[in-house]
Design a protein around this motif. Structure first.
Motif, PDB file in Angstrom:
ATOM      1  N   LEU A  79     -49.517  20.378 -14.096  1.00  0.00           N
ATOM      2  CA  LEU A  79     -48.688  19.208 -13.791  1.00  0.00           C
ATOM      3  C   LEU A  79     -49.545  18.024 -13.360  1.00  0.00           C
ATOM      4  CD1 LEU A  79     -45.558  20.543 -11.830  1.00  0.00           C
ATOM      5  CD2 LEU A  79     -45.542  19.244 -13.955  1.00  0.00           C
ATOM      6  N   LEU A  80     -50.523  18.285 -12.495  1.00  0.00           N
ATOM      7  CA  LEU A  80     -51.374  17.203 -12.003  1.00  0.00           C
ATOM      8  C   LEU A  80     -52.175  16.562 -13.140  1.00  0.00           C
ATOM      9  CD1 LEU A  80     -52.700  18.786  -8.677  1.00  0.00           C
ATOM     10  CD2 LEU A  80     -51.223  16.781  -8.867  1.00  0.00           C
ATOM     11  N   ALA A  81     -52.559  17.382 -14.114  1.00  0.00           N
ATOM     12  CA  ALA A  81     -53.386  16.886 -15.214  1.00  0.00           C
ATOM     13  C   ALA A  81     -52.564  16.176 -16.291  1.00  0.00           C
ATOM     14  CB  ALA A  81     -54.146  18.053 -15.846  1.00  0.00           C
ATOM     15  N   ASP A  82     -51.354  16.668 -16.535  1.00  0.00           N
ATOM     16  CA  ASP A  82     -50.623  16.232 -17.731  1.00  0.00           C
ATOM     17  C   ASP A  82     -49.470  15.277 -17.481  1.00  0.00           C
ATOM     18  OD1 ASP A  82     -52.300  17.993 -18.978  1.00  0.00           O
ATOM     19  OD2 ASP A  82     -50.838  19.604 -19.101  1.00  0.00           O
ATOM     20  N   ASN A  83     -49.005  15.162 -16.236  1.00  0.00           N
ATOM     21  CA  ASN A  83     -47.775  14.414 -16.006  1.00  0.00           C
ATOM     22  C   ASN A  83     -47.924  13.362 -14.918  1.00  0.00           C
ATOM     23  OD1 ASN A  83     -45.589  16.027 -17.625  1.00  0.00           O
ATOM     24  ND2 ASN A  83     -46.833  17.566 -16.590  1.00  0.00           N
ATOM     25  N   GLU A  84     -47.223  12.252 -15.141  1.00  0.00           N
ATOM     26  CA  GLU A  84     -47.120  11.229 -14.110  1.00  0.00           C
ATOM     27  C   GLU A  84     -45.877  11.536 -13.288  1.00  0.00           C
ATOM     28  OE1 GLU A  84     -48.956   8.548 -13.292  1.00  0.00           O
ATOM     29  OE2 GLU A  84     -50.516   9.145 -14.703  1.00  0.00           O
ATOM     30  N   PHE A  85     -46.077  11.820 -12.006  1.00  0.00           N
ATOM     31  CA  PHE A  85     -44.922  12.049 -11.136  1.00  0.00           C
ATOM     32  C   PHE A  85     -45.278  11.629  -9.719  1.00  0.00           C
ATOM     33  CE2 PHE A  85     -47.417  15.919 -10.977  1.00  0.00           C
ATOM     34  CZ  PHE A  85     -47.368  16.314  -9.652  1.00  0.00           C
ATOM     35  N   ASP A  86     -44.255  11.395  -8.906  1.00  0.00           N
ATOM     36  CA  ASP A  86     -44.460  10.919  -7.542  1.00  0.00           C
ATOM     37  C   ASP A  86     -44.294  12.022  -6.506  1.00  0.00           C
ATOM     38  OD1 ASP A  86     -44.711   8.108  -8.329  1.00  0.00           O
ATOM     39  OD2 ASP A  86     -42.584   8.253  -8.826  1.00  0.00           O
ATOM     40  N   VAL A  87     -43.427  12.984  -6.792  1.00  0.00           N
ATOM     41  CA  VAL A  87     -43.115  14.019  -5.819  1.00  0.00           C
ATOM     42  C   VAL A  87     -42.879  15.337  -6.545  1.00  0.00           C
ATOM     43  CG1 VAL A  87     -40.663  13.364  -5.837  1.00  0.00           C
ATOM     44  CG2 VAL A  87     -41.568  14.642  -3.903  1.00  0.00           C
ATOM     45  N   LEU A  88     -43.316  16.437  -5.943  1.00  0.00           N
ATOM     46  CA  LEU A  88     -43.175  17.755  -6.556  1.00  0.00           C
ATOM     47  C   LEU A  88     -42.250  18.622  -5.709  1.00  0.00           C
ATOM     48  CD1 LEU A  88     -43.994  20.003  -8.573  1.00  0.00           C
ATOM     49  CD2 LEU A  88     -45.997  20.440  -7.122  1.00  0.00           C
ATOM     50  N   ILE A  89     -41.266  19.221  -6.359  1.00  0.00           N
ATOM     51  CA  ILE A  89     -40.365  20.159  -5.685  1.00  0.00           C
ATOM     52  C   ILE A  89     -40.595  21.539  -6.284  1.00  0.00           C
ATOM     53  CG2 ILE A  89     -37.965  20.813  -5.257  1.00  0.00           C
ATOM     54  CD1 ILE A  89     -37.253  17.835  -5.502  1.00  0.00           C
ATOM     55  N   ILE A  90     -40.829  22.515  -5.418  1.00  0.00           N
ATOM     56  CA  ILE A  90     -41.006  23.891  -5.873  1.00  0.00           C
ATOM     57  C   ILE A  90     -39.848  24.711  -5.341  1.00  0.00           C
ATOM     58  CG2 ILE A  90     -42.488  25.919  -5.817  1.00  0.00           C
ATOM     59  CD1 ILE A  90     -44.860  24.022  -5.506  1.00  0.00           C
ATOM     60  N   GLU A  91     -39.024  25.210  -6.240  1.00  0.00           N
ATOM     61  CA  GLU A  91     -37.892  26.042  -5.834  1.00  0.00           C
ATOM     62  C   GLU A  91     -38.310  27.500  -5.946  1.00  0.00           C
ATOM     63  OE1 GLU A  91     -33.348  27.334  -6.982  1.00  0.00           O
ATOM     64  OE2 GLU A  91     -34.209  25.603  -7.994  1.00  0.00           O
ATOM     65  N   THR A  92     -38.425  28.176  -4.815  1.00  0.00           N
ATOM     66  CA  THR A  92     -38.852  29.568  -4.827  1.00  0.00           C
ATOM     67  C   THR A  92     -37.676  30.487  -5.134  1.00  0.00           C
ATOM     68  OG1 THR A  92     -38.397  29.931  -2.477  1.00  0.00           O
ATOM     69  CG2 THR A  92     -40.552  29.040  -3.042  1.00  0.00           C
ATOM     70  N   THR A  93     -37.992  31.669  -5.621  1.00  0.00           N
ATOM     71  CA  THR A  93     -36.957  32.665  -5.807  1.00  0.00           C
ATOM     72  C   THR A  93     -36.397  33.071  -4.446  1.00  0.00           C
ATOM     73  OG1 THR A  93     -36.546  34.957  -6.433  1.00  0.00           O
ATOM     74  CG2 THR A  93     -38.776  34.414  -5.883  1.00  0.00           C
ATOM     75  N   GLY A  94     -35.160  33.519  -4.426  1.00  0.00           N
ATOM     76  CA  GLY A  94     -34.534  33.931  -3.177  1.00  0.00           C
ATOM     77  C   GLY A  94     -35.212  35.107  -2.525  1.00  0.00           C
ATOM     78  N   ALA A  95     -36.081  35.793  -3.274  1.00  0.00           N
ATOM     79  CA  ALA A  95     -36.763  36.969  -2.733  1.00  0.00           C
ATOM     80  C   ALA A  95     -38.159  36.649  -2.218  1.00  0.00           C
ATOM     81  CB  ALA A  95     -36.843  38.051  -3.800  1.00  0.00           C
ATOM     82  N   ALA A  96     -38.514  35.358  -2.151  1.00  0.00           N
ATOM     83  CA  ALA A  96     -39.868  34.982  -1.725  1.00  0.00           C
ATOM     84  C   ALA A  96     -39.919  34.757  -0.227  1.00  0.00           C
ATOM     85  CB  ALA A  96     -40.306  33.711  -2.450  1.00  0.00           C
TER      86      ALA A  96
END
Length: 300
Positions: A79-96
């Protein structure tokens, strides 16, 4: 620096509703979000909640933690290499488990490019009241997700009476007195609450002590540059001296007599050393509670 949010929460708690609502608010503010979704199943059902045009990485059939940590690092690097974005959201699995999810996200390779804002946990309030019916393992994970949150959404409040609502908030505060608890329906959270979070600790104690009260929360991460080389024995001796509130250490440690810093990982009292064939920056990341108070070997 890219802001990063970890969305945690039990299965069916309302994480996807929250994600959809938050993405809409970021876009209205003119910010471009990117999303990494971690699923337990084979089909990316939740990804349907993410609009076209938002960079999305999916990891199916796996956990964001443990063996999935390397995959998560690769996704973030991509993502850091290929995309222009301002904020990253990581949705974890409910079992994490939140600590393991945070560990997977915070690699020394890109730690200086990411600002971990915090863990936002969505808790099913009705399930909380009925938690005695859960198996011990599931109940323990449910409580851990609440205990380690920086912002806690007591969701599905519309299904409870006023007395039950008060009971939920009181009991959750007992589990996690550090987090702001927001009573929600359909996971709706104001963006300013998210933006006020700050879970990445500074590398200097002076910076931490001058920070605003309430911004340095109990579970945090800290990036440290190592200024000199050690013997493996000396470094492991320091690790063994650390309090149990240090959950994870990962990074590249310069070892006397070895050309390149070695990859070092620590978890659950176990250490692992892996030789590196290219010269990596001599930096480590610590994850734990009150991590800013730790004296790090070789930092000065």
């Amino acid at each position: 620096m890219k802001d990063v949010y970890l969305f945690s929460g039990f299965l069916g708690s309302g994480k996807t509703s929250m994600l959809t609502h938050v993405l809409k608010q970021f876009k209205e503010k003119g910010l471009k979000p990117a999303v990494i979704m971690n699923e337990l199943g084979k089909l990316p059902f939740d990804s349907q909640a993410v609009d076209e045009g938002i960079p999305l990485k999916e990891m199916l059939e796996g956990c964001i933690c443990c063996s999935g940590a390397e995959k998560t690092e690769a996704q973030i690097q991509s993502l850091l290499a290929d995309n222009e974005f301002d904020v990253l959201i990581i949705e974890t699995t409910g079992a994490a488990h939140p600590v393991e999810a945070l560990d997977a996200v915070y690699s020394p390779l890109f730690a200086e490019s990411l600002n971990i804002k915090g863990i936002v946990t969505v808790a099913d309030s009705k399930l909380w009241l009925e938690r005695a019916m859960l198996t011990p393992q599931v109940r323990s994970l449910f409580i851990e997700q609440i205990r380690h949150a920086h912002l806690l959404l007591a969701n599905k409040m519309d299904l409870l009476t006023e007395a039950e609502q008060a009971k939920v908030v009181f009991e959750m505060q007992g589990v996690n007195p550090n987090a702001f608890i927001l009573q929600t329906t359909y996971g709706k959270v104001p963006l300013n609450l998210l933006e006020g979070l700050q879970a990445t600790a500074q590398t200097s104690k002076e910076d931490v002590q001058s920070a605003k009260i309430g911004t340095q929360l109990h579970l945090s991460s800290r990036l440290v540059e190592l200024k000199k080389s050690f013997s493996q024995e000396k470094f492991e001796e320091w690790v063994r001296s650390l309090p149990s509130s240090v959950y994870r250490i990962k990074g590249y440690v310069p070892i006397e007599g070895i050309r390149n810093p070695m990859l070092f990982q620590y978890a659950y009292g176990l250490v692992q050393w892996i030789p590196e064939y290219i010269k990596m920056p001599a930096k480590i990341v610590l994850i734990g509670e009150n991590i800013q108070e730790i004296d790090v070997i070789g930092e000065k």
